[in-house]
Scaffold this active site. Structure first.
Site, PDB file in Angstrom:
ATOM      1  N   ASN A   1       0.876  -1.175   0.000  1.00 21.11           N
ATOM      2  CA  ASN A   1       0.000   0.000   0.000  1.00 21.11           C
ATOM      3  C   ASN A   1       0.911   1.222   0.000  1.00 21.11           C
ATOM      4  O   ASN A   1       1.504   1.549   1.021  1.00 21.11           O
ATOM      5  CB  ASN A   1      -0.899  -0.030   1.248  1.00 21.11           C
ATOM      6  CG  ASN A   1      -1.692   1.260   1.411  1.00 21.11           C
ATOM      7  OD1 ASN A   1      -1.732   2.097   0.509  1.00 21.11           O
ATOM      8  ND2 ASN A   1      -2.329   1.433   2.566  1.00 21.11           N
ATOM      9  N   TRP A   2       0.992   1.852  -1.152  1.00 19.93           N
ATOM     10  CA  TRP A   2       1.949   2.961  -1.293  1.00 19.93           C
ATOM     11  C   TRP A   2       1.421   4.261  -0.706  1.00 19.93           C
ATOM     12  O   TRP A   2       2.122   5.275  -0.710  1.00 19.93           O
ATOM     13  CB  TRP A   2       2.314   3.158  -2.766  1.00 19.93           C
ATOM     14  CG  TRP A   2       3.080   2.006  -3.348  1.00 19.93           C
ATOM     15  CD1 TRP A   2       3.528   0.883  -2.675  1.00 19.93           C
ATOM     16  CD2 TRP A   2       3.515   1.849  -4.707  1.00 19.93           C
ATOM     17  NE1 TRP A   2       4.202   0.051  -3.536  1.00 19.93           N
ATOM     18  CE2 TRP A   2       4.205   0.613  -4.794  1.00 19.93           C
ATOM     19  CE3 TRP A   2       3.387   2.617  -5.858  1.00 19.93           C
ATOM     20  CZ2 TRP A   2       4.762   0.149  -5.992  1.00 19.93           C
ATOM     21  CZ3 TRP A   2       3.938   2.168  -7.048  1.00 19.93           C
ATOM     22  CH2 TRP A   2       4.621   0.943  -7.104  1.00 19.93           C
ATOM     23  N   LYS A   3       0.187   4.284  -0.267  1.00 20.92           N
ATOM     24  CA  LYS A   3      -0.403   5.498   0.322  1.00 20.92           C
ATOM     25  C   LYS A   3      -0.161   6.695  -0.613  1.00 20.92           C
ATOM     26  O   LYS A   3      -0.194   6.521  -1.830  1.00 20.92           O
ATOM     27  CB  LYS A   3       0.146   5.707   1.735  1.00 20.92           C
ATOM     28  CG  LYS A   3      -0.046   4.430   2.589  1.00 20.92           C
ATOM     29  CD  LYS A   3       0.213   4.606   4.046  1.00 20.92           C
ATOM     30  CE  LYS A   3      -0.002   3.262   4.767  1.00 20.92           C
ATOM     31  NZ  LYS A   3       0.174   3.350   6.205  1.00 20.92           N
TER      32      LYS A   3
ATOM     33  N   HIS B   1      -9.388   1.484   5.222  1.00 17.17           N
ATOM     34  CA  HIS B   1      -8.081   1.663   5.876  1.00 17.17           C
ATOM     35  C   HIS B   1      -8.236   2.611   7.068  1.00 17.17           C
ATOM     36  O   HIS B   1      -9.017   3.565   7.014  1.00 17.17           O
ATOM     37  CB  HIS B   1      -7.065   2.216   4.877  1.00 17.17           C
ATOM     38  CG  HIS B   1      -5.666   2.131   5.393  1.00 17.17           C
ATOM     39  ND1 HIS B   1      -5.164   3.037   6.285  1.00 17.17           N
ATOM     40  CD2 HIS B   1      -4.695   1.218   5.186  1.00 17.17           C
ATOM     41  CE1 HIS B   1      -3.913   2.690   6.597  1.00 17.17           C
ATOM     42  NE2 HIS B   1      -3.605   1.590   5.936  1.00 17.17           N
TER      43      HIS B   1
ATOM     44  N   GLU C   1      -6.510   4.965   8.070  1.00  9.97           N
ATOM     45  CA  GLU C   1      -6.261   6.374   7.766  1.00  9.97           C
ATOM     46  C   GLU C   1      -7.504   7.031   7.168  1.00  9.97           C
ATOM     47  O   GLU C   1      -7.770   8.213   7.397  1.00  9.97           O
ATOM     48  CB  GLU C   1      -5.043   6.493   6.825  1.00  9.97           C
ATOM     49  CG  GLU C   1      -3.750   6.207   7.592  1.00  9.97           C
ATOM     50  CD  GLU C   1      -2.639   5.585   6.768  1.00  9.97           C
ATOM     51  OE1 GLU C   1      -2.703   5.615   5.526  1.00  9.97           O
ATOM     52  OE2 GLU C   1      -1.700   5.050   7.389  1.00  9.97           O
TER      53      GLU C   1
ATOM     54  N   GLU D   1      -5.120  -4.758  10.686  1.00 15.39           N
ATOM     55  CA  GLU D   1      -4.073  -3.749  10.844  1.00 15.39           C
ATOM     56  C   GLU D   1      -4.295  -2.988  12.149  1.00 15.39           C
ATOM     57  O   GLU D   1      -5.050  -2.005  12.171  1.00 15.39           O
ATOM     58  CB  GLU D   1      -4.108  -2.750   9.685  1.00 15.39           C
ATOM     59  CG  GLU D   1      -3.891  -3.356   8.321  1.00 15.39           C
ATOM     60  CD  GLU D   1      -3.323  -2.333   7.333  1.00 15.39           C
ATOM     61  OE1 GLU D   1      -2.231  -2.585   6.824  1.00 15.39           O
ATOM     62  OE2 GLU D   1      -3.956  -1.293   7.115  1.00 15.39           O
TER      63      GLU D   1
ATOM     64  N   GLY E   1       2.915   2.362  10.770  1.00 13.68           N
ATOM     65  CA  GLY E   1       3.872   3.459  10.621  1.00 13.68           C
ATOM     66  C   GLY E   1       4.637   3.784  11.893  1.00 13.68           C
ATOM     67  O   GLY E   1       5.284   4.827  11.976  1.00 13.68           O
TER      68      GLY E   1
ATOM     69  N   SER F   1       3.771  -2.166  10.248  1.00 15.87           N
ATOM     70  CA  SER F   1       5.220  -2.271  10.438  1.00 15.87           C
ATOM     71  C   SER F   1       5.796  -3.631  10.033  1.00 15.87           C
ATOM     72  O   SER F   1       6.693  -4.150  10.694  1.00 15.87           O
ATOM     73  CB  SER F   1       5.602  -1.925  11.885  1.00 15.87           C
ATOM     74  OG  SER F   1       5.242  -0.585  12.173  1.00 15.87           O
TER      75      SER F   1
ATOM     76  N   GLY G   1       3.047  -1.048   4.249  1.00 15.76           N
ATOM     77  CA  GLY G   1       3.104   0.373   3.917  1.00 15.76           C
ATOM     78  C   GLY G   1       4.534   0.796   3.626  1.00 15.76           C
ATOM     79  O   GLY G   1       5.065   0.553   2.543  1.00 15.76           O
ATOM     80  N   GLY G   2       5.180   1.383   4.605  1.00 16.41           N
ATOM     81  CA  GLY G   2       6.516   1.978   4.438  1.00 16.41           C
ATOM     82  C   GLY G   2       7.522   1.073   3.736  1.00 16.41           C
ATOM     83  O   GLY G   2       8.242   1.517   2.832  1.00 16.41           O
TER      84      GLY G   2
HETATM   85  P1  13P Z   1       3.270   0.419   7.635  1.00 16.84           P
HETATM   86  O1  13P Z   1       3.757  -0.873   7.005  1.00 16.84           O
HETATM   87  O2  13P Z   1       4.021   1.616   7.150  1.00 16.84           O
HETATM   88  O3  13P Z   1       3.194   0.299   9.124  1.00 16.84           O
HETATM   89  O4  13P Z   1       1.770   0.646   7.106  1.00 16.84           O
HETATM   90  C1  13P Z   1       0.867  -0.396   7.178  1.00 16.84           C
HETATM   91  C2  13P Z   1      -0.349  -0.029   6.433  1.00 16.84           C
HETATM   92  O5  13P Z   1      -1.055   0.886   6.802  1.00 16.84           O
HETATM   93  C3  13P Z   1      -0.674  -0.798   5.227  1.00 16.84           C
HETATM   94  O6  13P Z   1      -1.963  -0.539   4.782  1.00 16.84           O
END
Ligand code: 13P
Length: 252
Positions: free
Chosen positions: A10-12, A96, A98, A168, A174, A214, A235-236
């Site tokens: 997930n590149w956000k 999600h 967020e 999640e 993050g 993470s 994510g990251g």
């Molecule tokens: P991180 O891997 O950066 O913690 O993010 C997870 C995420 O929100 C994937 O949707």
């Protein structure tokens, strides 16, 4: 039981088109070389077109990060499932944390998105997870159970079969602080049991439940070794090939 793990990035709100192109070019050989998981990338909307062309004929599937639950209409700034299907998406992330937090998305709205995605044969990745306060209050199962029940309200069995769940925990997103494999497994087992209650045990056994929060090269193997963890939503660490490739190749 044969659940093929899904490793999705997930590149956000990261990656200009050129950056996205470079990243996917680096990921293609790795994705093509593994046969024990499916790999997907979920770029921002603006990079979907270019990435869709790049991943054609490769083992990388394309996903979107969100959608609006209408086919088309006067909804300035929104993107419909029909558009995502048209551009070559297979998956779409919904719910999600967020989006729940910053855009006030409710379970009922997320449920509407699921139904619109099903209409266009897109596979939803439904995200659920508790906050740190909720975990500290011992309410994680109550919270996640409610998100699952409301998010999946009235979803029939044949549509559920096409749905992926992503657990999640918000406190792990993050933060660099992942859930321990035991904490994650406990929640995944809880979700699977709940799906068994809502639907039936056979269906529950076939549903992929990803872990997100993470995920890194250093913890992916242990997380993926848990019985009810069927992939990762990353994510990251999905933004850099030198981190995402070892995650894709978690079993090598
Ligand atoms: P991180 O891997 O950066 O913690 O993010 C997870 C995420 O929100 C994937 O949707």
């Amino acid at each position: 039981m044969s659940r093929i793990p899904l490793i999705a990035g997930n590149w956000k709100m990261y990656k200009l088109s050129g950056e996205a192109t470079d990243l996917v070019k680096a990921l293609i050989p790795a994705a093509n070389s593994v046969d024990y998981c499916e790999v997907a990338v979920c770029p921002p909307f603006t990079a979907l077109s270019v990435i869709s062309n790049l991943v054609k004929g490769t083992k990388i599937s394309l996903g979107a990060q969100n959608c609006y639950p209408e086919k088309e209409g006067a909804f300035t700034g929104e993107i419909s499932p029909a558009m995502l299907k048209d551009i070559g998406c297979k998956y779409t992330i919904v719910g999600h944390s967020e989006r729940r937090k910053y855009f006030a998305e409710t379970d009922a709205f997320i449920n509407q998105k699921l139904f619109k995605l099903y209409e266009y044969n897109l596979l939803p990745i439904l995200c659920v997870g508790e906050t740190l306060e909720e975990r500290e209050a011992g309410k994680m199962k109550e919270v996640v159970g409610s998100q699952i029940k409301k998010g999946l309200a009235n979803v029939p069995e044949e549509k559920m079969q096409t749905t992926v769940i992503a657990y999640e925990p918000v406190w792990a997103i993050g933060t660099g602080k992942n859930a321990t494999p035991e904490q994650a497994q406990e929640m995944h087992l809880f979700i699977r049991a709940l799906l068994g209650e809502i639907y039936n045990a056979t269906l529950a056994e076939s549903i992929r439940i990803q872990y997100g929060g993470s995920v890194k090269p250093s913890n992916v193997k242990e997380l993926m070794s848990q019985k009810d963890i069927d992939g990762a939503l990353v994510g990251g660490a999905s933004l850099k090939s030198d981190q995402f490739i070892p995650i894709i190749k978690f079993r090598d």
